[in-house]
Design a protein around this motif. Structure first.
Motif, PDB file in Angstrom:
ATOM      1  N   PRO A   1     -67.405 -27.499  -9.891  1.00 44.21           N
ATOM      2  CA  PRO A   1     -66.368 -26.913 -10.304  1.00 44.21           C
ATOM      3  C   PRO A   1     -65.839 -27.771 -11.728  1.00 44.21           C
ATOM      4  CG  PRO A   1     -66.419 -26.909  -8.018  1.00 44.21           C
ATOM      5  CD  PRO A   1     -67.419 -27.671  -8.374  1.00 44.21           C
TER       6      PRO A   1
ATOM      7  N   HIS B   1     -66.406 -22.221  -7.639  1.00 48.19           N
ATOM      8  CA  HIS B   1     -66.217 -21.435  -8.422  1.00 48.19           C
ATOM      9  C   HIS B   1     -67.140 -20.452  -8.921  1.00 48.19           C
ATOM     10  CE1 HIS B   1     -69.442 -23.954 -10.458  1.00 48.19           C
ATOM     11  NE2 HIS B   1     -69.574 -22.843 -11.510  1.00 48.19           N
ATOM     12  N   ASP B   2     -66.792 -19.377  -9.256  1.00 47.73           N
ATOM     13  CA  ASP B   2     -67.528 -17.941  -9.583  1.00 47.73           C
ATOM     14  C   ASP B   2     -67.325 -17.568 -10.906  1.00 47.73           C
ATOM     15  OD1 ASP B   2     -69.416 -15.899  -8.029  1.00 47.73           O
ATOM     16  OD2 ASP B   2     -67.745 -14.950  -9.246  1.00 47.73           O
ATOM     17  N   SER B   3     -68.135 -17.051 -11.701  1.00 49.08           N
ATOM     18  CA  SER B   3     -68.100 -16.634 -12.989  1.00 49.08           C
ATOM     19  C   SER B   3     -68.776 -14.930 -13.210  1.00 49.08           C
ATOM     20  CB  SER B   3     -68.637 -17.402 -14.203  1.00 49.08           C
ATOM     21  OG  SER B   3     -67.801 -18.684 -13.882  1.00 49.08           O
TER      22      SER B   3
ATOM     23  N   HIS C   1     -68.168 -27.128 -14.731  1.00 54.74           N
ATOM     24  CA  HIS C   1     -67.990 -25.741 -15.378  1.00 54.74           C
ATOM     25  C   HIS C   1     -66.574 -25.684 -16.044  1.00 54.74           C
ATOM     26  CE1 HIS C   1     -68.435 -21.404 -15.569  1.00 54.74           C
ATOM     27  NE2 HIS C   1     -67.290 -21.233 -15.120  1.00 54.74           N
ATOM     28  N   LEU C   2     -65.716 -26.174 -15.574  1.00 54.03           N
ATOM     29  CA  LEU C   2     -64.411 -26.253 -15.982  1.00 54.03           C
ATOM     30  C   LEU C   2     -64.417 -26.906 -17.725  1.00 54.03           C
ATOM     31  CD1 LEU C   2     -61.215 -25.747 -16.330  1.00 54.03           C
ATOM     32  CD2 LEU C   2     -60.750 -27.678 -14.953  1.00 54.03           C
TER      33      LEU C   2
ATOM     34  N   THR D   1     -57.701 -18.000 -11.612  1.00 53.36           N
ATOM     35  CA  THR D   1     -58.571 -17.481 -12.568  1.00 53.36           C
ATOM     36  C   THR D   1     -58.159 -17.860 -13.954  1.00 53.36           C
ATOM     37  OG1 THR D   1     -59.183 -15.778 -10.851  1.00 53.36           O
ATOM     38  CG2 THR D   1     -59.323 -15.259 -13.115  1.00 53.36           C
TER      39      THR D   1
ATOM     40  N   LEU E   1     -56.586 -27.241 -11.094  1.00 58.33           N
ATOM     41  CA  LEU E   1     -58.073 -27.208 -11.113  1.00 58.33           C
ATOM     42  C   LEU E   1     -58.811 -28.413 -10.787  1.00 58.33           C
ATOM     43  CD1 LEU E   1     -58.561 -24.948 -14.268  1.00 58.33           C
ATOM     44  CD2 LEU E   1     -59.031 -24.363 -11.505  1.00 58.33           C
TER      45      LEU E   1
ATOM     46  N   HIS F   1     -63.395 -16.357 -14.657  1.00 52.58           N
ATOM     47  CA  HIS F   1     -64.011 -17.656 -14.183  1.00 52.58           C
ATOM     48  C   HIS F   1     -62.650 -17.851 -13.081  1.00 52.58           C
ATOM     49  CE1 HIS F   1     -66.662 -18.262 -17.458  1.00 52.58           C
ATOM     50  NE2 HIS F   1     -65.838 -18.049 -18.146  1.00 52.58           N
ATOM     51  N   THR F   2     -63.283 -18.038 -11.880  1.00 54.51           N
ATOM     52  CA  THR F   2     -62.334 -18.273 -10.576  1.00 54.51           C
ATOM     53  C   THR F   2     -62.721 -19.428  -9.778  1.00 54.51           C
ATOM     54  OG1 THR F   2     -62.015 -15.833 -10.454  1.00 54.51           O
ATOM     55  CG2 THR F   2     -61.384 -17.006  -8.522  1.00 54.51           C
ATOM     56  N   TRP F   3     -61.775 -20.215  -9.658  1.00 56.54           N
ATOM     57  CA  TRP F   3     -61.856 -21.421  -8.690  1.00 56.54           C
ATOM     58  C   TRP F   3     -61.217 -21.235  -7.375  1.00 56.54           C
ATOM     59  CZ3 TRP F   3     -61.545 -21.252 -13.896  1.00 56.54           C
ATOM     60  CH2 TRP F   3     -62.678 -22.001 -14.756  1.00 56.54           C
TER      61      TRP F   3
ATOM     62  N   ALA G   1     -60.288 -28.278  -7.383  1.00 52.77           N
ATOM     63  CA  ALA G   1     -61.222 -26.987  -7.037  1.00 52.77           C
ATOM     64  C   ALA G   1     -62.479 -27.601  -6.140  1.00 52.77           C
ATOM     65  CB  ALA G   1     -61.683 -26.397  -8.583  1.00 52.77           C
TER      66      ALA G   1
END
Length: 248
Positions: free
Chosen positions: A19, A50-52, A22-23, A81, A44, A70-72, A47
């Motif tokens: 996570p 995560h999913d994108s 990705h951020l 999000t 965040l 983008h959701t954590w 986190a």
């Protein structure tokens, strides 16, 4: 005239990202990342996953606009999000990335882009797959939780304390919460005995939750303070009863 729908603007990495990674990648490419609230970035830090996913696309006459969600999943069980806008409408046609905290800001930014209004939008469902990470039961605090678990196990004096398997598992802890447990009292035993029961709840990096139950008491022959650790609440309360009965 519309051009075939493409998703070339978003290229997932070859290997899974954490996570945090990705951020960092999202903020590193966004031109306006400095405008995000510090509170959002701070949340965040906790986190867990995560999913994108691509949310919509608008392509016409060589110009394109895509939006991504983008959701954590955070340690307290909530989800956060961020919305990413990708387009090539700037001079030179190089892809531009922008990031926003809510969909209204995203739509307002997209409306300012010089795209032909007759081009169709492709609205896609938003599959956010965080189901492999269960919602945490506790409000965890990200901290040096693996070290906390190690120190807790080290100070336990009971012979049946959790062993190497528990220590190995808790070495992956990324957050924890300590709460005092009340409820069923143990027998008082000798006057002046003191018992306290604490739950040390740990959140592991894979989303698994593990609790250790700590009994602190002075039910010792010389009245000194003693710490015992158990893997279940029932075992901890039974130990309290035994200790009180021995010195009653």
């Amino acid at each position: 005239m519309s051009v075939p729908y493409e998703t070339a603007a978003y290229e997932p990495p070859d290997s899974p990202e954490s996570p945090e990674e990705h951020l960092a990648r999202l903020l590193g490419r966004a031109l306006n990342s400095f405008e995000l609230p510090d509170e959002t970035i701070g949340r965040l830090d906790s986190a867990l996953a995560h999913d994108s996913s691509l949310h919509s696309a608008h392509h016409s006459a060589g110009l394109h606009q895509e939006t991504y969600r983008h959701t954590w999943l955070l340690a307290d069980g909530s989800a956060l999000t961020l919305w990413e806008l990708v387009h090539n409408t700037a001079p030179g046609g190089a892809p531009q990335h922008e990031v926003y905290v809510d969909a209204e800001e995203l739509h307002a930014a997209g409306a300012r882009l010089p795209l032909p209004t007759e081009a169709p939008d492709f609205e896609l469902p938003v599959p956010v797959d965080l189901s492999s990470i269960p919602t945490p039961r506790h409000a965890y605090v990200p901290d040096d939780s693996a070290d906390h678990a190690r120190r807790l196990l080290r100070r336990a004096e009971n012979p049946d304390r959790p062993g190497g398997e528990a220590a190995e598992l808790l070495a992956t802890a990324c957050a924890h919460q300590i709460t005092q447990a009340f409820g069923r009292p143990c027998r008082a035993g000798r006057a002046g005995l003191g018992f306290s029961l604490y739950e040390h709840a740990f959140l592991l990096c894979d989303g698994q939750e593990v609790s250790l139950w700590e009994v602190e008491h002075t039910a010792t022959p010389d009245g000194r303070h003693m710490c015992e650790v158990y893997t279940t609440e029932d075992a901890a309360r039974e130990a309290m009863e035994r200790r009180a009965a021995q010195l009653s």
